[in-house]
Design an enzyme around this catalytic site. Structure first.
Site, mmCIF file in Angstrom:
data_model
loop_
_atom_site.group_PDB
_atom_site.id
_atom_site.type_symbol
_atom_site.label_atom_id
_atom_site.label_comp_id
_atom_site.label_asym_id
_atom_site.label_seq_id
_atom_site.Cartn_x
_atom_site.Cartn_y
_atom_site.Cartn_z
ATOM 1 N N ILE A 1 3.448 2.193 -7.304
ATOM 2 C CA ILE A 1 4.669 2.386 -8.095
ATOM 3 C C ILE A 1 4.686 1.496 -9.348
ATOM 4 O O ILE A 1 5.350 1.814 -10.330
ATOM 5 C CB ILE A 1 5.926 2.146 -7.214
ATOM 6 C CG1 ILE A 1 7.152 2.825 -7.792
ATOM 7 C CG2 ILE A 1 6.172 0.664 -6.965
ATOM 8 C CD1 ILE A 1 8.314 2.930 -6.822
ATOM 9 N N HIS B 1 -3.457 -2.353 3.248
ATOM 10 C CA HIS B 1 -3.754 -1.316 2.251
ATOM 11 C C HIS B 1 -4.878 -1.788 1.355
ATOM 12 O O HIS B 1 -5.023 -2.990 1.102
ATOM 13 C CB HIS B 1 -2.513 -0.982 1.420
ATOM 14 C CG HIS B 1 -1.814 -2.183 0.848
ATOM 15 N ND1 HIS B 1 -0.978 -2.986 1.605
ATOM 16 C CD2 HIS B 1 -1.843 -2.728 -0.392
ATOM 17 C CE1 HIS B 1 -0.517 -3.959 0.851
ATOM 18 N NE2 HIS B 1 -1.038 -3.837 -0.373
HETATM 19 P P1 AMP Z 1 0.280 -6.221 -2.085
HETATM 20 O O1 AMP Z 1 0.776 -7.274 -3.033
HETATM 21 O O2 AMP Z 1 -1.226 -6.201 -1.963
HETATM 22 O O3 AMP Z 1 0.980 -6.271 -0.758
HETATM 23 O O4 AMP Z 1 0.586 -4.838 -2.785
HETATM 24 C C1 AMP Z 1 1.729 -4.092 -2.541
HETATM 25 C C2 AMP Z 1 1.738 -2.994 -3.575
HETATM 26 O O5 AMP Z 1 2.634 -2.003 -3.144
HETATM 27 C C3 AMP Z 1 2.187 -3.458 -4.961
HETATM 28 O O6 AMP Z 1 1.161 -3.177 -5.904
HETATM 29 C C4 AMP Z 1 3.445 -2.619 -5.215
HETATM 30 O O7 AMP Z 1 3.567 -2.218 -6.555
HETATM 31 C C5 AMP Z 1 3.229 -1.440 -4.286
HETATM 32 N N1 AMP Z 1 4.454 -0.773 -3.856
HETATM 33 C C6 AMP Z 1 5.582 -1.363 -3.372
HETATM 34 N N2 AMP Z 1 6.495 -0.420 -3.085
HETATM 35 C C7 AMP Z 1 5.923 0.774 -3.387
HETATM 36 C C8 AMP Z 1 6.377 2.135 -3.319
HETATM 37 N N3 AMP Z 1 7.602 2.453 -2.873
HETATM 38 N N4 AMP Z 1 5.539 3.115 -3.724
HETATM 39 C C9 AMP Z 1 4.304 2.807 -4.183
HETATM 40 N N5 AMP Z 1 3.820 1.552 -4.263
HETATM 41 C C10 AMP Z 1 4.621 0.555 -3.886
#
Ligand code: AMP
Ligand code: ZN
Length: 112
Positions: free
Chosen positions: A32, A99
């Site tokens: 996002i 992820h």
């Molecule tokens: P991390 O810091 O590795 O846990 O990455 C989490 C990622 O999830 C970040 O890059 C966020 O931008 C992404 N993220 C959080 N909420 C959403 C959402 N609703 N849809 C898509 N990506 C998301």
């Protein structure tokens, strides 16, 4: 499923996502807040908190996730890509559902 986990909620369809790929085990969707021209997330449907809490029984699932990166990158037209798995607060992890980040699409990839 883990109550309150944002990625479990995306997998259940409670929160919208821009999906790239889905099967019984995995959902892949665009981040996002992309930090590269192409930035997507490979997410298992099984709620595993982080790479640090993955078990031996998760080995096949993790391998499948990893092999999806080049397959989907190629399908999206990327000639190269970078992968990242943030693990734990000190590792920059914000969402505690494991992820793989995949970045690509140009010379402006963030440098590590
Ligand atoms: P991390 O810091 O590795 O846990 O990455 C989490 C990622 O999830 C970040 O890059 C966020 O931008 C992404 N993220 C959080 N909420 C959403 C959402 N609703 N849809 C898509 N990506 C998301
Ligand atoms: Zn989850």
């Amino acid at each position: 499923m883990s109550a309150g986990c944002i990625f479990c909620r995306i997998i259940k369809g409670e929160i919208p996502s821009k999906n790239i790929f889905e099967d019984d085990d995995v959902l892949v969707f665009h981040d996002i807040h992309p930090i590269a021209p192409v930035h997507f997330l490979i997410v298992p449907k099984l709620h595993i908190e982080s790479l640090a809490s993955a078990k031996h029984s998760d080995q096949v699932l993790l391998g499948k996730m990893l092999l999806l990166a080049p397959k989907l990158a190629t399908e999206l037209g990327l000639e190269g890509f970078r992968t990242m798995i943030n693990t734990g607060r000190e590792g920059g992890q914000d969402v505690f559902h494991i992820h793989i980040h995949v970045f690509g699409g140009g010379a402006n990839l963030p440098k590590t």
